[in-house]
Structures are given as structure tokens and as C-alpha cells.
Design a protein around this motif. Structure first.
Motif, PDB file in Angstrom:
ATOM      1  N   MET A   1       0.842  -1.185   0.000  1.00 40.53           N
ATOM      2  CA  MET A   1       0.000   0.000   0.000  1.00 40.53           C
ATOM      3  C   MET A   1       0.880   1.239   0.000  1.00 40.53           C
ATOM      4  SD  MET A   1      -2.775   0.930   2.882  1.00 40.53           S
ATOM      5  CE  MET A   1      -4.048   2.060   2.508  1.00 40.53           C
ATOM      6  N   ALA A   2       0.612   2.161  -0.892  1.00 39.39           N
ATOM      7  CA  ALA A   2       1.396   3.389  -0.977  1.00 39.39           C
ATOM      8  C   ALA A   2       1.063   4.289   0.198  1.00 39.39           C
ATOM      9  CB  ALA A   2       1.093   4.113  -2.286  1.00 39.39           C
ATOM     10  N   ASP A   3       2.090   5.047   0.662  1.00 40.27           N
ATOM     11  CA  ASP A   3       1.780   5.947   1.765  1.00 40.27           C
ATOM     12  C   ASP A   3       1.038   7.179   1.238  1.00 40.27           C
ATOM     13  OD1 ASP A   3       3.382   8.253   1.302  1.00 40.27           O
ATOM     14  OD2 ASP A   3       5.114   7.352   2.257  1.00 40.27           O
ATOM     15  N   SER A   4       0.375   7.879   2.148  1.00 47.32           N
ATOM     16  CA  SER A   4      -0.521   8.960   1.742  1.00 47.32           C
ATOM     17  C   SER A   4       0.202  10.196   1.214  1.00 47.32           C
ATOM     18  CB  SER A   4      -1.437   9.355   2.897  1.00 47.32           C
ATOM     19  OG  SER A   4      -0.666   9.836   3.963  1.00 47.32           O
ATOM     20  N   THR A   5       1.527  10.256   1.307  1.00 51.95           N
ATOM     21  CA  THR A   5       2.260  11.386   0.759  1.00 51.95           C
ATOM     22  C   THR A   5       2.788  11.093  -0.634  1.00 51.95           C
ATOM     23  OG1 THR A   5       4.327  10.652   1.793  1.00 51.95           O
ATOM     24  CG2 THR A   5       2.941  12.185   3.053  1.00 51.95           C
ATOM     25  N   SER A   6       2.640   9.878  -1.088  1.00 57.30           N
ATOM     26  CA  SER A   6       3.121   9.477  -2.397  1.00 57.30           C
ATOM     27  C   SER A   6       2.344  10.200  -3.487  1.00 57.30           C
ATOM     28  CB  SER A   6       2.963   7.957  -2.559  1.00 57.30           C
ATOM     29  OG  SER A   6       3.270   7.580  -3.870  1.00 57.30           O
ATOM     30  N   HIS A  10      -4.253   8.793  -5.308  1.00 58.92           N
ATOM     31  CA  HIS A  10      -5.292   9.744  -5.721  1.00 58.92           C
ATOM     32  C   HIS A  10      -5.588  10.690  -4.561  1.00 58.92           C
ATOM     33  CE1 HIS A  10      -9.236  11.308  -6.752  1.00 58.92           C
ATOM     34  NE2 HIS A  10      -8.938  11.010  -8.011  1.00 58.92           N
ATOM     35  N   PRO A  11      -5.784  11.974  -4.838  1.00 54.63           N
ATOM     36  CA  PRO A  11      -6.088  12.927  -3.763  1.00 54.63           C
ATOM     37  C   PRO A  11      -7.315  12.531  -2.933  1.00 54.63           C
ATOM     38  CG  PRO A  11      -5.646  14.086  -5.816  1.00 54.63           C
ATOM     39  CD  PRO A  11      -5.668  12.615  -6.143  1.00 54.63           C
ATOM     40  N   GLY A  12      -8.236  11.801  -3.520  1.00 49.69           N
ATOM     41  CA  GLY A  12      -9.420  11.359  -2.795  1.00 49.69           C
ATOM     42  C   GLY A  12      -9.120  10.370  -1.692  1.00 49.69           C
ATOM     43  N   GLU A  13      -7.959   9.747  -1.721  1.00 55.36           N
ATOM     44  CA  GLU A  13      -7.554   8.790  -0.690  1.00 55.36           C
ATOM     45  C   GLU A  13      -6.910   9.477   0.508  1.00 55.36           C
ATOM     46  OE1 GLU A  13      -8.046   5.376  -0.705  1.00 55.36           O
ATOM     47  OE2 GLU A  13      -9.248   5.760  -2.485  1.00 55.36           O
ATOM     48  N   ARG A  14      -6.566  10.725   0.362  1.00 56.49           N
ATOM     49  CA  ARG A  14      -5.893  11.461   1.439  1.00 56.49           C
ATOM     50  C   ARG A  14      -6.905  12.142   2.350  1.00 56.49           C
ATOM     51  NH1 ARG A  14      -2.548  13.821  -3.033  1.00 56.49           N
ATOM     52  NH2 ARG A  14      -0.955  12.248  -3.388  1.00 56.49           N
ATOM     53  N   ARG A  37     -25.236  16.258   6.835  1.00 58.40           N
ATOM     54  CA  ARG A  37     -24.858  17.211   5.773  1.00 58.40           C
ATOM     55  C   ARG A  37     -23.435  17.738   5.986  1.00 58.40           C
ATOM     56  NH1 ARG A  37     -30.059  19.145   6.529  1.00 58.40           N
ATOM     57  NH2 ARG A  37     -29.272  20.875   7.766  1.00 58.40           N
ATOM     58  N   ALA A  38     -23.062  17.944   7.231  1.00 56.52           N
ATOM     59  CA  ALA A  38     -21.738  18.500   7.527  1.00 56.52           C
ATOM     60  C   ALA A  38     -20.608  17.591   7.068  1.00 56.52           C
ATOM     61  CB  ALA A  38     -21.605  18.788   9.023  1.00 56.52           C
ATOM     62  N   VAL A  39     -20.830  16.290   7.033  1.00 60.09           N
ATOM     63  CA  VAL A  39     -19.750  15.357   6.677  1.00 60.09           C
ATOM     64  C   VAL A  39     -19.828  14.882   5.230  1.00 60.09           C
ATOM     65  CG1 VAL A  39     -19.353  14.620   9.047  1.00 60.09           C
ATOM     66  CG2 VAL A  39     -20.938  13.321   7.600  1.00 60.09           C
ATOM     67  N   GLY A  40     -20.725  15.451   4.445  1.00 60.74           N
ATOM     68  CA  GLY A  40     -20.809  15.063   3.039  1.00 60.74           C
ATOM     69  C   GLY A  40     -19.542  15.461   2.290  1.00 60.74           C
ATOM     70  N   ASP A  41     -19.022  14.545   1.484  1.00 59.55           N
ATOM     71  CA  ASP A  41     -17.821  14.810   0.704  1.00 59.55           C
ATOM     72  C   ASP A  41     -17.821  13.867  -0.498  1.00 59.55           C
ATOM     73  OD1 ASP A  41     -14.875  14.382  -0.097  1.00 59.55           O
ATOM     74  OD2 ASP A  41     -14.750  16.085   1.269  1.00 59.55           O
ATOM     75  N   ASP A  42     -17.618  14.395  -1.693  1.00 59.35           N
ATOM     76  CA  ASP A  42     -17.652  13.575  -2.909  1.00 59.35           C
ATOM     77  C   ASP A  42     -16.569  12.504  -2.953  1.00 59.35           C
ATOM     78  OD1 ASP A  42     -19.836  14.983  -3.813  1.00 59.35           O
ATOM     79  OD2 ASP A  42     -18.687  16.263  -5.188  1.00 59.35           O
ATOM     80  N   ALA A  43     -15.495  12.675  -2.203  1.00 60.89           N
ATOM     81  CA  ALA A  43     -14.410  11.685  -2.192  1.00 60.89           C
ATOM     82  C   ALA A  43     -14.601  10.619  -1.123  1.00 60.89           C
ATOM     83  CB  ALA A  43     -13.067  12.386  -1.990  1.00 60.89           C
ATOM     84  N   ALA A  44     -15.660  10.744  -0.332  1.00 64.54           N
ATOM     85  CA  ALA A  44     -15.895   9.788   0.755  1.00 64.54           C
ATOM     86  C   ALA A  44     -16.739   8.623   0.241  1.00 64.54           C
ATOM     87  CB  ALA A  44     -16.598  10.475   1.917  1.00 64.54           C
ATOM     88  N   CYS A 116     -14.911   9.045   5.288  1.00 61.18           N
ATOM     89  CA  CYS A 116     -13.573   8.651   4.877  1.00 61.18           C
ATOM     90  C   CYS A 116     -13.665   8.049   3.466  1.00 61.18           C
ATOM     91  CB  CYS A 116     -12.999   7.597   5.824  1.00 61.18           C
ATOM     92  SG  CYS A 116     -12.630   8.171   7.487  1.00 61.18           S
ATOM     93  N   PRO A 117     -12.518   7.833   2.804  1.00 55.86           N
ATOM     94  CA  PRO A 117     -12.561   7.221   1.482  1.00 55.86           C
ATOM     95  C   PRO A 117     -13.218   5.837   1.474  1.00 55.86           C
ATOM     96  CG  PRO A 117     -10.437   8.259   1.820  1.00 55.86           C
ATOM     97  CD  PRO A 117     -11.166   8.303   3.139  1.00 55.86           C
ATOM     98  N   HIS A 118     -13.082   5.076   2.557  1.00 62.07           N
ATOM     99  CA  HIS A 118     -13.600   3.705   2.602  1.00 62.07           C
ATOM    100  C   HIS A 118     -14.389   3.464   3.885  1.00 62.07           C
ATOM    101  CE1 HIS A 118     -11.063   2.838  -0.844  1.00 62.07           C
ATOM    102  NE2 HIS A 118     -10.105   3.509  -0.226  1.00 62.07           N
ATOM    103  N   ARG A 119     -15.313   2.497   3.860  1.00 59.58           N
ATOM    104  CA  ARG A 119     -16.215   2.253   4.987  1.00 59.58           C
ATOM    105  C   ARG A 119     -15.491   1.796   6.248  1.00 59.58           C
ATOM    106  NH1 ARG A 119     -17.032  -2.091   1.677  1.00 59.58           N
ATOM    107  NH2 ARG A 119     -16.587  -4.103   2.650  1.00 59.58           N
TER     108      ARG A 119
END
Length: 156
Positions: A1-6, A10-14, A37-44, A116-119
Motif C-alpha cells: 500500500m502506498a503511503d498517503s504522501t506518495s 489519488h487525492p481522494g484517498e488522502r 450534511r456536515a460530513v458530506g464529501d464527494d471523495a468519501a 472517509c474514502p472507505h467504509r
């Protein structure tokens, strides 16, 4: 797994730069819709929400009502807890609201949510958020029982 600074991640994973969207201690009724509504995010890809309600019993006794009191530092401590969760998980958005004052059975006492990006990350982050809130934020519960007795919970 790549680290989050790599650069190949994809920016959506950070984690988001400013994921804390709603942090509050309130003496007014809480809103599930507002928190969601406060936690809505298209990358989540996952959003976990926890709702704590006033139940009608505790320790074998019937609860009629209760009141929550908070130390003046409670909101600052809630923010600190939320920041720690956001630092430990790839949080896109986070919200945490706790009620103070007199509540009745069935009222919402606390609502927290994390996207978050994943459940799996969302579930873990949300569980950590509510657990750390309960253990570290100076909020105390005063329960009143049907038999006329009462007790403080969480008071040191």
C-alpha cells in the motif's frame, strides 16, 4: 500500500486539509440532518454516524430524565479529540455535537459522524471519536430515576 504522501495516491484517498466541519456543545435539540450534511464529501466512500439517545433505564433502574453538564473547556476538549481522530485516519469530514441541559427519554444526547474514502476507516474513526469523547471530554450526566433516587455519571 502506498503511503498517503506518495504522488501516485489519488487525492481522494488522502485526509482533507480541514476535516473538522462541526464541533459543538449545545443546549438546544440536535439534528441528524445537520450532522450528516456536515460530513458530506464527494471523495468519501463511507460515512459512519453514531447517535446517542436517552434511554429509559440504567443499572436495573427506570430513568425518568437526565441532565448533562459540561465544563467550560468541553468544546475545546471535543475539538482536541476530533483533531486526534482526524490525524489518525484519512478523514474527509468530521462532525461531533453534544447536548447539555435537561433531556427526556428518547432525546438525542450526542451525534457524531465521520466520512472517509472507505467504509472500514469511517467505522473505525467514528468509533474512536465517540469512545474518546465519552472518556476525555468533561461532560457529566445527572440521572433521575423513577424511585426518586439520582446519580451523577462521569463526574470525577
Amino acid at each position: 500500500m502506498a503511503d498517503s504522501t506518495s504522488t501516485d495516491v489519488h487525492p481522494g484517498e488522502r485526509a482533507a486539509q480541514n476535516p473538522l466541519k462541526l464541533i459543538a456543545i449545545r443546549d438546544t435539540p440536535l439534528s441528524l440532518d445537520e450532522v450528516f450534511r456536515a460530513v458530506g464529501d464527494d471523495a468519501a466512500g463511507g460515512t459512519a454516524l453514531f447517535v446517542g439517545t436517552v434511554r429509559n433505564h440504567d443499572g436495573g433502574a427506570d430513568v425518568d430524565a437526565l441532565g448533562y453538564s459540561a465544563h467550560p473547556s468541553a468544546e475545546t476538549e471535543l475539538r482536541r479529540v476530533a483533531e486526534k481522530v482526524a490525524a489518525d485516519f484519512p478523514v474527509k469530514a468530521l462532525a461531533a455535537v453534544h447536548r447539555v441541559g435537561d433531556l427526556e427519554v428518547g432525546d438525542l444526547a450526542v451525534v457524531v459522524a465521520v466520512s472517509c474514502p472507505h467504509r472500514a476507516e469511517a467505522f473505525e474513526a467514528c468509533r474512536r471519536l465517540i469512545d474518546d469523547l465519552k472518556h476525555e471530554v468533561p461532560i457529566w450526566k445527572h440521572q433521575r430515576f423513577s424511585d426518586g433516587t439520582e446519580e451523577w455519571v462521569g463526574a470525577c
